[in-house]
Design an enzyme around this catalytic site. Structure first.
Site, mmCIF file in Angstrom:
data_model
loop_
_atom_site.group_PDB
_atom_site.id
_atom_site.type_symbol
_atom_site.label_atom_id
_atom_site.label_comp_id
_atom_site.label_asym_id
_atom_site.label_seq_id
_atom_site.Cartn_x
_atom_site.Cartn_y
_atom_site.Cartn_z
ATOM 1 N N LYS A 112 -0.162 -8.074 3.309
ATOM 2 C CA LYS A 112 -0.314 -7.245 2.338
ATOM 3 C C LYS A 112 0.556 -5.824 2.144
ATOM 4 C CE LYS A 112 -5.057 -8.241 1.472
ATOM 5 N NZ LYS A 112 -5.019 -9.144 0.023
ATOM 6 N N PHE A 154 -13.476 -12.744 5.850
ATOM 7 C CA PHE A 154 -12.372 -13.398 4.985
ATOM 8 C C PHE A 154 -11.163 -13.452 5.882
ATOM 9 C CE2 PHE A 154 -9.137 -14.076 2.015
ATOM 10 C CZ PHE A 154 -9.672 -15.186 1.126
ATOM 11 N N ASP A 199 -7.730 -8.912 12.422
ATOM 12 C CA ASP A 199 -7.342 -9.211 11.502
ATOM 13 C C ASP A 199 -7.046 -8.058 10.388
ATOM 14 O OD1 ASP A 199 -6.643 -9.872 8.596
ATOM 15 O OD2 ASP A 199 -8.102 -11.597 8.419
HETATM 16 N N1 PLP Z 1 -7.332 -11.514 5.732
HETATM 17 C C1 PLP Z 1 -7.848 -10.364 5.352
HETATM 18 C C2 PLP Z 1 -8.877 -9.582 5.836
HETATM 19 C C3 PLP Z 1 -7.725 -10.440 3.945
HETATM 20 O O1 PLP Z 1 -8.409 -9.343 3.213
HETATM 21 C C4 PLP Z 1 -7.025 -11.325 3.305
HETATM 22 C C5 PLP Z 1 -6.658 -11.431 1.817
HETATM 23 O O2 PLP Z 1 -7.502 -10.809 0.957
HETATM 24 C C6 PLP Z 1 -6.335 -12.548 4.172
HETATM 25 C C7 PLP Z 1 -6.545 -12.410 5.363
HETATM 26 C C8 PLP Z 1 -5.547 -13.495 3.238
HETATM 27 O O3 PLP Z 1 -4.321 -13.038 2.931
HETATM 28 P P1 PLP Z 1 -3.211 -14.019 1.994
HETATM 29 O O4 PLP Z 1 -4.014 -13.792 0.693
HETATM 30 O O5 PLP Z 1 -1.949 -13.017 1.910
HETATM 31 O O6 PLP Z 1 -3.312 -15.280 2.555
#
Ligand code: PLP
Length: 392
Positions: free
Chosen positions: A248, A134, A219
């Site tokens: 986050k 994700f 990520d």
């Molecule tokens: N990358 C990862 C690993 C995530 O867990 C998330 C959100 O849960 C995102 C990217 C996307 O982040 P945002 O919701 O702040 O755009």
């Protein structure tokens, strides 16, 4: 207002894009939150770990209070001392890179994808990412996301994305072509079900990428900022990325995202090639600086490691008692409890008994308490979970 009134107003005025529990939260302190009727809950998934150090951490609250009296936003056409102080902190505590600030995880990953395309030049633009990953909800990041349900209805998707099975080095090797610009990966798949990348895999991935000048993007939106017992999850692997993305927990509740790029290649992006109006404002930078200070001064990485051992021992006990628990996995305070059945009814019952946890991939309970969590709070959470599982 009562919870039901809030829910009724949502139906009229809020776009229905979220699956929501019938709880309206109005106050938070540490690992606890209160709803609009004044009921107290233990929060073991604080704001999807945005409030990773707990709700309203006093250092973050003070930093925001003090900063908003001075200046809240400074355009990136001018210099801002707090933004650069934060970038220096992130850089010195990671792999010495340069930082681009934005407002969310998706934006940080979008920036990483754009960076990889610019770095690859006109010929190399493909990004290889993992099945079940994700990476966000913008068009590029949902295309990088290896879950079909996130993409459905938004076709045609941007070109140049490939997905391969997680923890399978041969699959990456086979997917690489002369068009490959980057490999993007979560070291622990969060939304994908708390799947931990093996050391050999990440080591192999690094060698594979380095040998071909392919960018390795970690990520760390969910795994970063102390969650796994190190400041950044990659530090558990002894392998450095070319790019790391954060969001986050970085801001302790305020919206912030960051892309950190290895210094030697960071100047690939130049004025005009990318930007963010809000990125790295004094307000969010002051909050994020307070987060780093809190982690150090309150020895929170140590707390993560101690509390992990304790939480794991409690969960192992529950596993011995309830055959519905199939596997417990994760790192630090990022823990997945895989069940043999649907987790949704269990999460709903936990919430009714005032414990907030999450379920992902239908059968994996996601338990990510704040880094400041105590043994007493873990005991309380385990008593609730034990009670719920006894009845399932
Ligand atoms: N990358 C990862 C690993 C995530 O867990 C998330 C959100 O849960 C995102 C990217 C996307 O982040 P945002 O919701 O702040 O755009």
């Amino acid at each position: 207002m009562k919870t039901q009134e809030v829910i009724d107003l949502y139906k009229q005025y809020i776009m229905p894009v979220y699956t929501q529990s019938p709880v309206a939260l109005v106050k938070g302190k540490g690992a606890r939150v209160w709803d609009i009727e004044g009921r107290e809950y233990l929060d073991f998934f604080p704001g999807w770990v945005v409030s990773g150090l707990g709700h309203c951490h006093p250092r973050v609250v003070n930093a925001i209070k003090n900063q908003c009296k001075k200046i809240i936003h400074v355009s990136n056409n001018y210099y801002n001392n707090l933004q650069v102080k934060l970038a220096k902190t992130i850089s010195e505590r990671s792999f010495g890179g340069k930082v681009f600030f934005c407002n969310s995880g998706a934006e940080a990953n979008e920036a990483a994808i754009k960076f990889a395309r610019m770095y690859g030049g006109s010929g190399r633009f493909e990004v290889i990412s993992m099945e079940n990953s994700f990476h966000g909800r913008t068009l590029a990041t949902l295309t990088a996301t290896g879950q079909r349900r996130i993409q459905e209805g938004f076709e045609p998707l941007p070109e140049g994305f490939k997905h391969v099975p997680f923890n399978d080095l041969t699959a990456v090797e086979e997917a690489i072509t002369d068009k490959t610009a980057a490999v993007m990966i979560e070291l622990i798949q969060g939304e994908g079900g708390i799947n931990v990348a093996s050391r050999e895999y990440i080591d192999g991935l690094s060698k594979l990428c380095r040998g071909r000048d392919i960018l390795l993007i970690f990520d760390e939106v969910q795994t970063g900022i102390g969650r796994t017992g190190k400041l950044f999850c990659y530090q558990n692997y002894g392998v450095e990325p070319d790019i790391m993305t954060l969001a986050k927990s970085l801001g302790g509740g305020v919206p912030i995202g960051a892309m950190v790029v290895r210094k030697e290649i960071a100047d690939t992006l130049s004025p005009g090639s990318h930007a963010s109006t809000f990125g790295g404002s004094p307000l969010v930078s002051s909050a994020a600086l307070a987060i780093f200070k809190a982690i150090d001064k309150e020895k929170l990485l140590k707390n993560v490691n101690v509390m992990r051992e304790y939480l794991l021992s409690c969960l192992e006990r529950l596993k011995g008692k309830f055959p519905i628990i199939k596997e417990i996995r994760g790192m630090g305070l990022m823990i997945g409890v895989e069940l043999t059945k649907e987790g949704k009814p269990i999460v709903e019952e936990c919430i009714r008994r005032r414990l907030l946890i999450n379920c992902t991939q239908a059968r994996v309970l996601r338990i990510m308490p704040p880094l400041i969590v105590t043994k007493r709070q873990i005991d309380q959470a385990m008593r609730i979970l034990d009670g719920v599982l006894s009845e399932k």
